[in-house]
Scaffold this active site. Structure first.
Site, PDB file in Angstrom:
ATOM      1  N   HIS A  76       0.819  -1.210   0.000  1.00 21.84           N
ATOM      2  CA  HIS A  76       0.000   0.000   0.000  1.00 21.84           C
ATOM      3  C   HIS A  76       0.860   1.271   0.000  1.00 21.84           C
ATOM      4  O   HIS A  76       0.354   2.357  -0.283  1.00 21.84           O
ATOM      5  CB  HIS A  76      -1.006   0.001   1.157  1.00 21.84           C
ATOM      6  CG  HIS A  76      -0.464   0.325   2.506  1.00 21.84           C
ATOM      7  ND1 HIS A  76      -0.131  -0.635   3.440  1.00 21.84           N
ATOM      8  CD2 HIS A  76      -0.215   1.518   3.101  1.00 21.84           C
ATOM      9  CE1 HIS A  76       0.287  -0.049   4.549  1.00 21.84           C
ATOM     10  NE2 HIS A  76       0.252   1.258   4.369  1.00 21.84           N
ATOM     11  N   ASP A 122       0.130  -7.623   1.434  1.00 20.57           N
ATOM     12  CA  ASP A 122       0.595  -6.236   1.486  1.00 20.57           C
ATOM     13  C   ASP A 122       2.123  -6.176   1.511  1.00 20.57           C
ATOM     14  O   ASP A 122       2.729  -5.691   2.468  1.00 20.57           O
ATOM     15  CB  ASP A 122      -0.008  -5.554   2.714  1.00 20.57           C
ATOM     16  CG  ASP A 122       0.159  -4.038   2.703  1.00 20.57           C
ATOM     17  OD1 ASP A 122       0.482  -3.489   1.622  1.00 20.57           O
ATOM     18  OD2 ASP A 122      -0.046  -3.413   3.756  1.00 20.57           O
ATOM     19  N   GLN A 211       0.959   6.072  11.681  1.00 16.03           N
ATOM     20  CA  GLN A 211       1.012   6.558  10.308  1.00 16.03           C
ATOM     21  C   GLN A 211       2.431   7.005   9.933  1.00 16.03           C
ATOM     22  O   GLN A 211       3.097   7.678  10.705  1.00 16.03           O
ATOM     23  CB  GLN A 211       0.031   7.719  10.100  1.00 16.03           C
ATOM     24  CG  GLN A 211      -1.430   7.318  10.083  1.00 16.03           C
ATOM     25  CD  GLN A 211      -2.002   7.157  11.476  1.00 16.03           C
ATOM     26  OE1 GLN A 211      -1.691   7.919  12.382  1.00 16.03           O
ATOM     27  NE2 GLN A 211      -2.849   6.163  11.651  1.00 16.03           N
ATOM     28  N   GLY A 212       2.867   6.600   8.745  1.00 14.57           N
ATOM     29  CA  GLY A 212       4.221   6.910   8.303  1.00 14.57           C
ATOM     30  C   GLY A 212       5.207   5.798   8.564  1.00 14.57           C
ATOM     31  O   GLY A 212       6.297   5.792   8.016  1.00 14.57           O
ATOM     32  N   ASP A 213       4.828   4.847   9.434  1.00  8.67           N
ATOM     33  CA  ASP A 213       5.680   3.688   9.705  1.00  8.67           C
ATOM     34  C   ASP A 213       5.396   2.541   8.746  1.00  8.67           C
ATOM     35  O   ASP A 213       6.114   1.528   8.760  1.00  8.67           O
ATOM     36  CB  ASP A 213       5.477   3.194  11.140  1.00  8.67           C
ATOM     37  CG  ASP A 213       5.977   4.191  12.179  1.00  8.67           C
ATOM     38  OD1 ASP A 213       7.027   4.809  11.941  1.00  8.67           O
ATOM     39  OD2 ASP A 213       5.307   4.346  13.217  1.00  8.67           O
ATOM     40  N   SER A 214       4.367   2.664   7.916  1.00  6.24           N
ATOM     41  CA  SER A 214       3.995   1.598   6.983  1.00  6.24           C
ATOM     42  C   SER A 214       5.201   1.078   6.213  1.00  6.24           C
ATOM     43  O   SER A 214       6.043   1.853   5.758  1.00  6.24           O
ATOM     44  CB  SER A 214       2.972   2.119   5.979  1.00  6.24           C
ATOM     45  OG  SER A 214       1.680   2.121   6.509  1.00  6.24           O
TER      46      SER A 214
END
Length: 259
Positions: A76, A122, A211-214
């Site tokens: 993603h 993913d 968020q942002g660690d994906s």
């Protein structure tokens, strides 16, 4: 009920999209040193931890160097992106510094079965335009079942937000979280699949990726066991973080790494 959020950050928007993807602008100032409930991490100790950036330099995801020119991240993070618009930053603990290497991406591979983070598959592999002279992290294999046992301590790393919808971290952060049982994760998330996902977190919450660690690493036993994928909010009690189960994709990832 709160929306299920992919743990992705972009430099282009500050609103919650209709599909539930939380996007926030990266911070330009220092923030408290917590992933959520974590501490500062040394890039020297975790040299295989990288971040993904736009062509203008804005960090939006994490990743793991798994060979000289290959990075594993979340699908993603790369879905809809072109190689020319994507950079991989290695060796830069402080995003405001100029340390390390900024590599261009020549190829993006996304698992062909990927549709959404909550549906599984993913995972993505980036090919860089150069070989990075660094140690890299081996992938967990299907025989590494003990690394996925409930209670196994795992390390999470990233430059993402320090609270759900908050500001991004200037520095690389780390925290320790226990792998949860499949039953615990399925109770929190009906769409959980133990063939493609693994959860990690404390029952009471308080420590998590955000968020942002994906795409960033979930590490246990000196191996990459997960890539940060999704979750309900960040560090919420009863809702552990969900990660792509790397061992399930070992064969196809290895093919891409060796190609």
């Amino acid at each position: 009920m709160a929306k299920t959020l992919h743990r992705l950050i972009t430099a282009l928007a500050t609103a919650v999209a209709a599909v539930g993807l939380l996007t926030v602008a990266p911070a330009t100032a220092d923030v408290s040193p917590y992933i959520v409930g974590g501490t500062r991490a040394s890039i020297g100790q975790y040299p295989w931890t990288v971040y993904l950036a736009s062509s203008s330099g804005g960090q939006f995801c994490g990743g793991t160097l798994v060979s000289g020119n290959k990075v594993v991240t979340a699908a993603h993070c790369t879905s809809g992106r072109s190689p020319s618009s994507t950079r991989v930053v290695w060796g830069r603990e402080d995003k405001q510094s100029t340390a390390g290497v900024v590599a261009s991406v020549t190829r993006i591979w996304i698992h062909p079965s990927y549709r959404s983070a909550t549906s599984g598959y993913d995972v993505s592999v980036l090919t860089l335009d150069r070989n990075i002279s660094s140690s890299y992290l081996p992938l967990a294999t299907p025989s590494d079942t003990s690394l996925y046992a409930a209670g196994t301590n795992a390390t999470i790393l990233g430059w993402g937000t320090t609270s759900s919808g908050g500001s991004a971290s200037r520095y690389l952060l780390k925290a320790t979280v226990p792998v949860t049982s499949d039953a615990t994760c399925r109770q929190a998330y009906p769409q959980y699949s133990n063939t493609s996902m693994v959860c990690a977190g404390y029952p009471q919450g308080g420590t998590d990726t955000c968020q942002g660690d994906s795409g960033g690493p979930l590490v246990a036993g000196g191996k990459l066991i997960g890539a940060t994928s999704w979750g309900r909010g960040c560090a919420s009690a009863g809702y552990p973080g969900v990660y792509a189960r790397i061992a399930s994709y070992h064969s196809v990832l290895t093919q891409q790494i060796n190609s």
